[in-house]
Design a protein around this motif. Structure first.
Motif, mmCIF file in Angstrom:
data_model
loop_
_atom_site.group_PDB
_atom_site.id
_atom_site.type_symbol
_atom_site.label_atom_id
_atom_site.label_comp_id
_atom_site.label_asym_id
_atom_site.label_seq_id
_atom_site.Cartn_x
_atom_site.Cartn_y
_atom_site.Cartn_z
ATOM 1 N N ILE A 1 0.877 -1.172 0.000
ATOM 2 C CA ILE A 1 0.000 0.000 0.000
ATOM 3 C C ILE A 1 0.916 1.224 0.000
ATOM 4 C CG2 ILE A 1 -1.851 1.220 1.194
ATOM 5 C CD1 ILE A 1 -2.560 -1.431 2.571
ATOM 6 N N VAL A 2 0.957 1.937 -1.117
ATOM 7 C CA VAL A 2 1.927 3.020 -1.314
ATOM 8 C C VAL A 2 1.200 4.362 -1.336
ATOM 9 C CG1 VAL A 2 3.812 3.884 -2.742
ATOM 10 C CG2 VAL A 2 3.318 1.432 -2.698
ATOM 11 N N PHE A 3 1.656 5.289 -0.502
ATOM 12 C CA PHE A 3 1.074 6.634 -0.442
ATOM 13 C C PHE A 3 1.945 7.604 -1.250
ATOM 14 C CE2 PHE A 3 -0.759 4.574 3.222
ATOM 15 C CZ PHE A 3 -2.045 5.091 3.293
ATOM 16 N N GLY A 4 1.321 8.253 -2.231
ATOM 17 C CA GLY A 4 2.013 9.246 -3.053
ATOM 18 C C GLY A 4 1.197 10.518 -3.144
ATOM 19 N N SER A 5 1.235 11.167 -4.319
ATOM 20 C CA SER A 5 0.497 12.415 -4.486
ATOM 21 C C SER A 5 -0.245 12.415 -5.820
ATOM 22 C CB SER A 5 1.441 13.625 -4.415
ATOM 23 O OG SER A 5 2.183 13.743 -5.615
ATOM 24 N N ASP A 6 -1.294 13.218 -5.892
ATOM 25 C CA ASP A 6 -2.044 13.415 -7.136
ATOM 26 C C ASP A 6 -1.550 14.641 -7.893
ATOM 27 O OD1 ASP A 6 -3.764 11.256 -7.167
ATOM 28 O OD2 ASP A 6 -5.283 12.238 -5.949
ATOM 29 N N GLN A 7 -0.887 15.560 -7.207
ATOM 30 C CA GLN A 7 -0.472 16.828 -7.788
ATOM 31 C C GLN A 7 1.039 16.890 -7.935
ATOM 32 O OE1 GLN A 7 -2.117 19.888 -5.308
ATOM 33 N NE2 GLN A 7 -4.229 19.292 -5.685
ATOM 34 N N GLY A 8 1.481 17.774 -8.826
ATOM 35 C CA GLY A 8 2.906 17.957 -9.050
ATOM 36 C C GLY A 8 3.488 19.032 -8.141
ATOM 37 N N LEU A 9 4.626 19.559 -8.550
ATOM 38 C CA LEU A 9 5.324 20.618 -7.807
ATOM 39 C C LEU A 9 5.645 20.167 -6.380
ATOM 40 C CD1 LEU A 9 3.228 23.692 -8.998
ATOM 41 C CD2 LEU A 9 5.408 22.912 -9.902
ATOM 42 N N VAL A 10 6.117 18.921 -6.247
ATOM 43 C CA VAL A 10 6.458 18.388 -4.924
ATOM 44 C C VAL A 10 7.909 17.908 -4.880
ATOM 45 C CG1 VAL A 10 4.127 17.733 -4.235
ATOM 46 C CG2 VAL A 10 5.479 16.162 -5.628
ATOM 47 N N GLY A 11 8.740 18.389 -5.800
ATOM 48 C CA GLY A 11 10.146 18.010 -5.783
ATOM 49 C C GLY A 11 10.322 16.521 -6.052
ATOM 50 N N GLN A 12 11.141 15.870 -5.225
ATOM 51 C CA GLN A 12 11.442 14.450 -5.383
ATOM 52 C C GLN A 12 10.539 13.559 -4.516
ATOM 53 O OE1 GLN A 12 13.769 13.185 -7.571
ATOM 54 N NE2 GLN A 12 13.750 15.294 -8.289
ATOM 55 N N PHE A 13 9.424 14.085 -4.070
ATOM 56 C CA PHE A 13 8.538 13.354 -3.157
ATOM 57 C C PHE A 13 8.118 12.002 -3.736
ATOM 58 C CE2 PHE A 13 4.221 12.315 -1.728
ATOM 59 C CZ PHE A 13 4.379 12.311 -0.359
ATOM 60 N N ARG B 1 6.412 20.328 -1.135
ATOM 61 C CA ARG B 1 5.885 21.386 -2.009
ATOM 62 C C ARG B 1 6.340 22.766 -1.528
ATOM 63 N NH1 ARG B 1 1.075 19.821 -2.101
ATOM 64 N NH2 ARG B 1 1.140 18.862 -4.167
ATOM 65 N N LEU B 2 6.373 22.963 -0.213
ATOM 66 C CA LEU B 2 6.824 24.240 0.333
ATOM 67 C C LEU B 2 8.278 24.494 -0.033
ATOM 68 C CD1 LEU B 2 6.212 26.710 2.093
ATOM 69 C CD2 LEU B 2 6.888 25.364 4.089
ATOM 70 N N GLU B 3 9.117 23.457 0.089
ATOM 71 C CA GLU B 3 10.523 23.601 -0.289
ATOM 72 C C GLU B 3 10.661 23.905 -1.776
ATOM 73 O OE1 GLU B 3 12.562 20.102 0.882
ATOM 74 O OE2 GLU B 3 12.388 20.489 3.045
ATOM 75 N N ALA B 4 9.849 23.216 -2.604
ATOM 76 C CA ALA B 4 9.897 23.460 -4.042
ATOM 77 C C ALA B 4 9.460 24.882 -4.374
ATOM 78 C CB ALA B 4 9.002 22.450 -4.764
ATOM 79 N N MET B 5 8.434 25.375 -3.688
ATOM 80 C CA MET B 5 7.966 26.735 -3.932
ATOM 81 C C MET B 5 8.996 27.768 -3.463
ATOM 82 S SD MET B 5 5.148 26.486 -5.540
ATOM 83 C CE MET B 5 5.955 25.055 -6.293
ATOM 84 N N GLN B 6 9.686 27.477 -2.377
ATOM 85 C CA GLN B 6 10.729 28.379 -1.903
ATOM 86 C C GLN B 6 11.879 28.466 -2.900
ATOM 87 O OE1 GLN B 6 11.510 26.615 1.943
ATOM 88 N NE2 GLN B 6 10.147 28.020 3.019
ATOM 89 N N ARG B 7 12.250 27.308 -3.480
ATOM 90 C CA ARG B 7 13.299 27.322 -4.504
ATOM 91 C C ARG B 7 12.832 28.058 -5.748
ATOM 92 N NH1 ARG B 7 13.838 21.873 -2.780
ATOM 93 N NH2 ARG B 7 12.613 21.187 -4.584
ATOM 94 N N ALA B 8 11.568 27.818 -6.133
ATOM 95 C CA ALA B 8 11.030 28.503 -7.303
ATOM 96 C C ALA B 8 10.962 30.010 -7.078
ATOM 97 C CB ALA B 8 9.638 27.955 -7.625
ATOM 98 N N GLU B 9 10.562 30.406 -5.869
ATOM 99 C CA GLU B 9 10.484 31.834 -5.543
ATOM 100 C C GLU B 9 11.854 32.495 -5.652
ATOM 101 O OE1 GLU B 9 8.366 34.492 -2.063
ATOM 102 O OE2 GLU B 9 9.597 32.771 -1.461
ATOM 103 N N LYS B 10 12.880 31.802 -5.153
ATOM 104 C CA LYS B 10 14.236 32.347 -5.228
ATOM 105 C C LYS B 10 14.704 32.453 -6.687
ATOM 106 C CE LYS B 10 18.944 31.704 -3.490
ATOM 107 N NZ LYS B 10 19.545 32.003 -4.814
ATOM 108 N N ASN B 11 14.415 31.407 -7.479
ATOM 109 C CA ASN B 11 14.824 31.442 -8.893
ATOM 110 C C ASN B 11 14.118 32.554 -9.656
ATOM 111 O OD1 ASN B 11 16.507 29.221 -8.536
ATOM 112 N ND2 ASN B 11 14.919 27.742 -9.107
#
Length: 294
Positions: A81-93, A247-257
């Protein structure tokens, strides 16, 4: 070659993108709070349930659990039973979890089946050679976790009753104490001797022997029901907390870029604008000098 109009359009586009990133960053930060609160409260509840089962073993002096009957003439089927995500922008999650499942699940013997929470995880596991038999949507809020866990529990119970699946494992990302997350695996079912040995790593906190108050079988049934539900609920909430942290980490990196890109675009724009002003002034001065000479 960049023009003032072209650079102005790029700057406006970068500003719009930055506002979207800021909104997603704020949403992820808001979600993390509710999921982390649920994780911390569930940790104490899970410990209480586990302690209750350990206390039951001690009170009833149960030294061993008989191996469950069934599956004698069938090949053992194990389910992840594997838990993942339905949405993108989550880095290497999702990628790190898919690699983790591939590494550990392929090493197990027996016929394999995969149940996935999250469409993106299903696609990655398909690339790893796993066939997904069940796909569940990821809850959008904490209120959506209970219906999901209830459905998975019902399906797992039916699979065991019909002797379709003998062993269940849970794979999910778990938040680290400081920051980030790590992929973890837990043997979920069956409740056999291995489960008892793993559970009894939770030591009884006192030297006093526990005593059961009430009927034995209803007490055990309630504890087991609470253990199974809490195990899946805890895994789901920890996965959701990890997803939003990623996702928060990915958004922080995107914000900096984007900020760095905006700074470069503004510098180019001001240099080009100053250059055009200088050219116009040079033309004016040149024309004035020519008029004086004539």
């Amino acid at each position: 070659m960049d023009t003032l109009e072209n650079l102005r359009g790029k700057i406006e586009g970068a500003k719009d993108l930055k506002s979207v990133v800021n909104a997603m960053k704020a949403m992820a930060g808001s979600n993390i709070i509710q999921y982390e609160t649920a994780v911390s409260s569930l940790a104490a509840y899970y410990y209480t349930i586990a302690l209750g089962i350990v206390g039951y073993f001690k009170a009833e002096q149960i030294a061993a659990i008989e191996k469950p009957k069934g599956f004698k003439n069938k090949e053992e089927v194990i389910c992840a039973i594997v838990f993942g995500s339905d949405q993108g922008l989550v880095g290497q999650f999702n990628d790190s979890m898919a690699n983790f499942v591939s590494e550990y699940f392929k090493a197990l013997t027996g016929k394999k089946e995969v149940w996935v929470v999250g469409e993106r995880m299903q696609l990655l596991l398909s690339d790893e050679g796993f066939n997904t038999s069940k796909i569940y949507p990821v809850p959008n809020a904490i209120n959506g976790v209970t219906p999901l866990i209830t459905e998975i529990l019902n399906q797992s119970r039916k699979s065991q009753d019909n002797e379709n699946i003998s062993v269940f494992y849970i794979f999910h990302n778990k938040p680290k104490p400081d920051s980030g997350y790590i992929p973890v695996m837990q043997r979920f079912l069956p409740l056999d001797q291995q489960w008892k040995d793993d559970l009894q790593e939770t030591e009884w906190p006192t030297k006093l022997l526990p005593q059961l108050a009430g009927a034995v079988r209803p007490t055990l049934a309630t504890l087991i029901k609470g253990y199974l539900f809490t195990s899946l609920f805890k895994a789901c909430v920890e996965s959701l907390a990890s997803e939003n942290a990623s996702r928060l980490e990915a958004m922080q990196r995107a914000e900096k870029n984007i900020s760095d890109q905006l700074e470069d675009l503004n510098k180019k724009y001001h240099r080009l604008r100053q250059s055009s002003i200088d050219e116009e002034l040079f033309d004016v001065v040149s024309g004035s000098e020519a008029l004086k000479k004539s």
